[in-house]
Design a protein around this motif. Structure first.
Motif, PDB file in Angstrom:
ATOM      1  N   ILE A  42       0.814  -1.217   0.000  1.00 11.33           N
ATOM      2  CA  ILE A  42       0.000   0.000   0.000  1.00 11.33           C
ATOM      3  C   ILE A  42       0.851   1.272   0.000  1.00 11.33           C
ATOM      4  CG2 ILE A  42      -1.692   1.324   1.329  1.00 11.33           C
ATOM      5  CD1 ILE A  42      -2.836  -1.293   2.304  1.00 11.33           C
ATOM      6  N   ALA A  43       1.883   1.323   0.793  1.00 17.98           N
ATOM      7  CA  ALA A  43       2.682   2.557   0.954  1.00 17.98           C
ATOM      8  C   ALA A  43       3.249   3.082  -0.367  1.00 17.98           C
ATOM      9  CB  ALA A  43       3.784   2.340   1.982  1.00 17.98           C
ATOM     10  N   PRO A  44       3.905   2.255  -1.195  1.00 18.31           N
ATOM     11  CA  PRO A  44       4.424   2.801  -2.463  1.00 18.31           C
ATOM     12  C   PRO A  44       3.310   3.286  -3.387  1.00 18.31           C
ATOM     13  CG  PRO A  44       5.443   0.680  -1.993  1.00 18.31           C
ATOM     14  CD  PRO A  44       4.351   0.871  -1.000  1.00 18.31           C
ATOM     15  N   ALA A  45       2.192   2.574  -3.401  1.00 15.27           N
ATOM     16  CA  ALA A  45       1.094   2.976  -4.275  1.00 15.27           C
ATOM     17  C   ALA A  45       0.491   4.306  -3.836  1.00 15.27           C
ATOM     18  CB  ALA A  45       0.025   1.884  -4.295  1.00 15.27           C
ATOM     19  N   ILE A  46       0.309   4.482  -2.539  1.00 19.89           N
ATOM     20  CA  ILE A  46      -0.225   5.751  -2.023  1.00 19.89           C
ATOM     21  C   ILE A  46       0.784   6.873  -2.276  1.00 19.89           C
ATOM     22  CG2 ILE A  46      -0.982   6.987   0.046  1.00 19.89           C
ATOM     23  CD1 ILE A  46      -2.960   4.855  -0.892  1.00 19.89           C
ATOM     24  N   SER A  47       2.032   6.593  -2.077  1.00 19.40           N
ATOM     25  CA  SER A  47       3.088   7.579  -2.325  1.00 19.40           C
ATOM     26  C   SER A  47       3.068   8.043  -3.775  1.00 19.40           C
ATOM     27  CB  SER A  47       4.444   6.974  -1.964  1.00 19.40           C
ATOM     28  OG  SER A  47       5.471   7.836  -2.339  1.00 19.40           O
ATOM     29  N   GLU A  48       2.931   7.108  -4.685  1.00 17.17           N
ATOM     30  CA  GLU A  48       2.866   7.465  -6.109  1.00 17.17           C
ATOM     31  C   GLU A  48       1.596   8.243  -6.424  1.00 17.17           C
ATOM     32  OE1 GLU A  48       3.359   3.837  -8.268  1.00 17.17           O
ATOM     33  OE2 GLU A  48       5.423   3.580  -7.589  1.00 17.17           O
TER      34      GLU A  48
END
Length: 190
Positions: A137-143
């Motif tokens: 989830i974290a990389p996707a939200i960051s992007e």
């Protein structure tokens, strides 16, 4: 070459909506700087001409310089009404482009936020397979937040440039108002 790889990797994972939003914001960014450079250069030259005309009037010139905007206005005779109309025309011409800058400044953050919301929705809809960990989830939200950041990045110069052009226009109108005052006070001499 690492920055280009990150950029290409980001776009390969992005949805159509995210790419569309970033493209839209890129166009806004180009329009913002185009308006700034074209308006500021023109206004600076115009302000300088009018300042020179005002100075020559204050030094006792018996005629207004031919490159002054008010020269065209007073060709039919000097009157307060004609000068006020001329000043209104100058104000209108000198503030052109401000509407677009204000539209860009006010809508860019919302466009970016729209891209972020769509990306977050796509991220959550893809998590239904049971692999909902922080590492996913974290990389996707960051992007997804890139779109919001880009919207704010576009809005800040648009708002700033709008204020700069407004100020330049205000100064130009002030110079022309002083010219009009001099022309009215010395109307019999012209």
């Amino acid at each position: 070459m690492g920055g280009i790889d990150i950029f290409l990797n980001y776009f390969s994972r992005s949805s159509f909506i995210t790419i569309f939003v970033l493209g839209w914001l890129s166009i806004y960014f180009v329009i913002t700087f185009t308006i700034l450079f074209s308006r500021m250069a023109g206004l600076s030259a115009w302000q300088k001409r009018e300042q020179n005309a005002l100075e020559s009037l204050l030094m006792g010139a018996k005629t207004i310089p031919s490159d002054s905007f008010l020269k065209k206005i007073i060709s039919g005779g000097i009157s307060k009404e004609r000068l006020n109309i001329g000043i209104s025309l100058v104000e209108r011409k000198s503030t052109s482009g401000l509407v677009w800058l204000n539209i860009i400044a006010s809508t860019s953050p919302f466009i970016g936020l729209f891209g972020t919301v769509i990306s977050i929705l796509e991220t959550f809809s893809g998590l239904g397979s049971g692999q909902a960990s922080l590492n996913v989830i974290a990389p996707a939200i960051s992007e997804a937040l890139v779109a919001t950041g880009t919207g704010i990045f576009v809005a800040i110069p648009a708002y700033t440039f709008s204020l700069l052009i407004k100020r330049k226009s205000y100064e130009l109108v002030g110079i022309l108002e002083r010219q009009a005052d001099v022309l009215i006070s010395t109307k019999d001499e012209f």
